[in-house]
Every structure is written in C-alpha cells, then in structure tokens.
Scaffold this active site. Sequence first.
Site, PDB file in Angstrom:
ATOM      1  N   ASP A 119       0.807  -1.231   0.000  1.00 45.36           N
ATOM      2  CA  ASP A 119       0.000   0.000   0.000  1.00 45.36           C
ATOM      3  C   ASP A 119       0.836   1.274   0.000  1.00 45.36           C
ATOM      4  O   ASP A 119       0.274   2.367  -0.192  1.00 45.36           O
ATOM      5  CB  ASP A 119      -0.971  -0.004   1.186  1.00 45.36           C
ATOM      6  CG  ASP A 119      -2.052  -1.064   1.028  1.00 45.36           C
ATOM      7  OD1 ASP A 119      -2.554  -1.219  -0.095  1.00 45.36           O
ATOM      8  OD2 ASP A 119      -2.372  -1.746   2.013  1.00 45.36           O
ATOM      9  N   ASP A 178      -5.131  -5.719  -6.311  1.00 43.37           N
ATOM     10  CA  ASP A 178      -5.009  -4.291  -5.954  1.00 43.37           C
ATOM     11  C   ASP A 178      -3.583  -3.774  -6.178  1.00 43.37           C
ATOM     12  O   ASP A 178      -3.368  -2.605  -6.491  1.00 43.37           O
ATOM     13  CB  ASP A 178      -5.358  -4.033  -4.485  1.00 43.37           C
ATOM     14  CG  ASP A 178      -6.386  -4.981  -3.896  1.00 43.37           C
ATOM     15  OD1 ASP A 178      -6.557  -6.081  -4.437  1.00 43.37           O
ATOM     16  OD2 ASP A 178      -7.000  -4.625  -2.888  1.00 43.37           O
TER      17      ASP A 178
END
Length: 407
Positions: A119, A178
């Site tokens: 992330d 993702d």
Amino acid sequence: MNIFKKIITVSCVAFMLSSCGNSKKESTTSEVDPVLQANTEKISQTINTIKVRDSFPRTILKEDTQWELVGVRDWCSGFWPGILWYAYEFSGDENIKQAAVEFTDPIKTVAYSKALDHDIGFQVYCSFGNGYRLTGNEAYKKVMLAAADTLATLYNPKVGTIHSWPMKPEYPHNTIIDNMMNLELLFWAAKNGGDKRLYDIAERHAEVTMKYLVRPDYSTYHLGSFDDETGEFLRGVAHQGYADDSMWARGQTWGIYGFAFSYRETGRKDFLETSIKLANKYLERLPEDGVPFWDFDDPKIPNAPKDASAAAVAACGMLELSTLVEDKQLQKKYFNEAKRFITTLSSDAYLSNATNEALLLHSTGHHPRNSEVDASIIYADYYYMEALLRLKKLNEIRKPEGLNPKN
Ligand code: GLY
C-alpha cells in the site's frame, strides 16, 4: 453556497451530464465544472473539521455524519491529501493547497520506514505523486523515489511479484490484484531518476499477475498464493470477495486500471489486451445503473450492497483505456461507459449531498468481515475526483471525430 442550493446545483449537473448528447452547443468543460465546484466546496468545509494534520479521513458508516480518522500507516492515508490536490488542481485555491501540503507531509514516514505492505504505492503516489505533478517540488520527488525503493524491498524474484501482504503468514507469498495499482509508482520512479530495476520489477509483476490472477474467463482472483521458495502458484483466493471463484467488483476494476497503465508504460500489447478483456467482462455483467454490486456473484443480488468505489475506479480505468486503444469505436465505447458511471455517481442516488461529509455514498470495503459495508469510503471520493478531472481534460482535448461521445 448553502447546502440546499448546492444539492439543487449538483442534481442539475447530473441531469446535464446525462442529457449532454442532446445539446449541440454546450461547452463540454462546463458539464463537469459544477460537480467539481460543489465537490470542492464540500472538501473545503471538511478541511476545517479535521484539526490534526496527521489524521486522515477513511470511512463514514451509515449512522454517522463525520469522517472516522486513521493514522499515517493506515493504507488509506494518502487518499485525503490526494483529494485535496485534485480540489486544488480544479480550483487553484491556495487555502486548499496549504491543506494539501500539510496533510501530505506526515506521509513521508511511509517512504523511509520498513515496508509493511504494497500500500506504500497508494499512500505515497496519491499524496506526494499528485503534489509533485502539480508543484514540481523536488522534495516531493525525493520522497517518491525513496518510497519506490521501499516498495521494491517486497519483491521476490523467485515468484516475480511484490509480496503484497507480508502480515498474512497464512499465505507465505501473496500477491493481490489491488497491487497492480502500485506499479505506477515503480514505473514513475524508473523514469525519474530511480533505479532502472524498478521498471523490470513492475513489468514482471504485471506479467505474473496476468498469468495467475486473471482467470481464463477474464474475471480475477483477489489474491494469488505462491510458494515463496519455488515461486510455484498454489491457489487463487477470494479474501475480500464472496468466494474464491467469484468476481469481486473492486478487484476487477483495479485490474482494468492497472493493466491499462502497465501497457501505457511498457507498450506491451498483452497488457492492453488484458485490460480490454477485464473491462469487457466487467461491462457484460454490470447492473443497469452502471454501479456494481460489491461482488458480481453474491447470491443475494439484487439485495446486496453496491460498491460506488468500484464504479469510480472503473471510470478512471476506462478513461485511461479510451486514450490507449487505437480503434475509434473502442475509444468511444470506453469513454462513454466511463461518462455513464460518472453521471450515475453524480446523481442523488450516489451523491452524499447533505447526508455526511463525504462526496459519495454506497461503497463496500470488506464485506466478508462486515466492515465498511454500504458506507462512504475515502478512496471512492478520491477516484471520483480523479475521474471528473480526467473527463474534464478529455472533453477539452477530444477531437470531433475521435473521442467525442456524440459521434
Ligand atoms: N485492499 C484494497 C481494497 O479494498 O480495494
């Protein structure tokens, strides 16, 4: 502008967006501007409610009206500064810029700390990335280059991908769909003074993801589990989706967008083809209003929650695709679909208006955990603002016979 006037304005704009094909003379720029204007005013008001600059909006559950705040290490920390940069890009408002600077700064720590997960890309590229794009501040560039190096420490050359979630020992080496989004930081760094190896890592990661996380029918697994020693693909897992073989909506959109820019950066036609196939699969299965249910295979559909965040990411991905495909029909197809999603999101069915501090309602974060279900979530607002700005820019440059959705 008082809130009721704003609601009326935004509702009118949703109508204008949906009916713009009828007007010969309308300015394509002004279609989007009133929505961006209303959003920017709302964002400005929210700046004043967050007193601490190292706390970041993430979620508003249905019973609440104000953002729940998270710390800098939360995976969503970069979206709020990113929204501020977008609002500044639209308005040129120096107060918003000042807030964008203040909320961007604390995220620096992510770039210089041990990598917790993939992330880093969302955290740093949405905040510092937009800040650098708009200001050219060299200090921001330094942070981004450091963040790319930190992200690359998670790369396992035996598998050929970044280890997305090291905190999940049940999957010794896992890679999630993702993670495609965070390759953009690596591609950017390799072009902007960083190690050229970052490009190779990003390309290889996309290649392995394409091979194992994209299923033969062009739906996607959320998570691929790999043997960290041999690199062997072990299995595909749902994680945030309904079932291992179901089509989790947001995952599909991360894939559409991620493979589109991976083509833009590498010129690899197989990445473009993958983005197109993922987009077509998504479009084939969409409900009528263009906003997906959280997972296309939830047996409770139509009584299942929607995911506006997926629609916002899909709009960005398809606008990107519309600029990459050569075929004019395909350009129009993806442009018009993206515009349709933006129009729906800009209607009273999805706009939060006076309901709460967010721009959008009806996103779903982690349904299997019953977390952030049918909520306002910060990344929905981020990609919605990005989609509006992308649409505005494409409207300004489109050629009569090219991307013009009226042809
Ligand atoms: N893990 C990022 C997402 O929920 O899409």
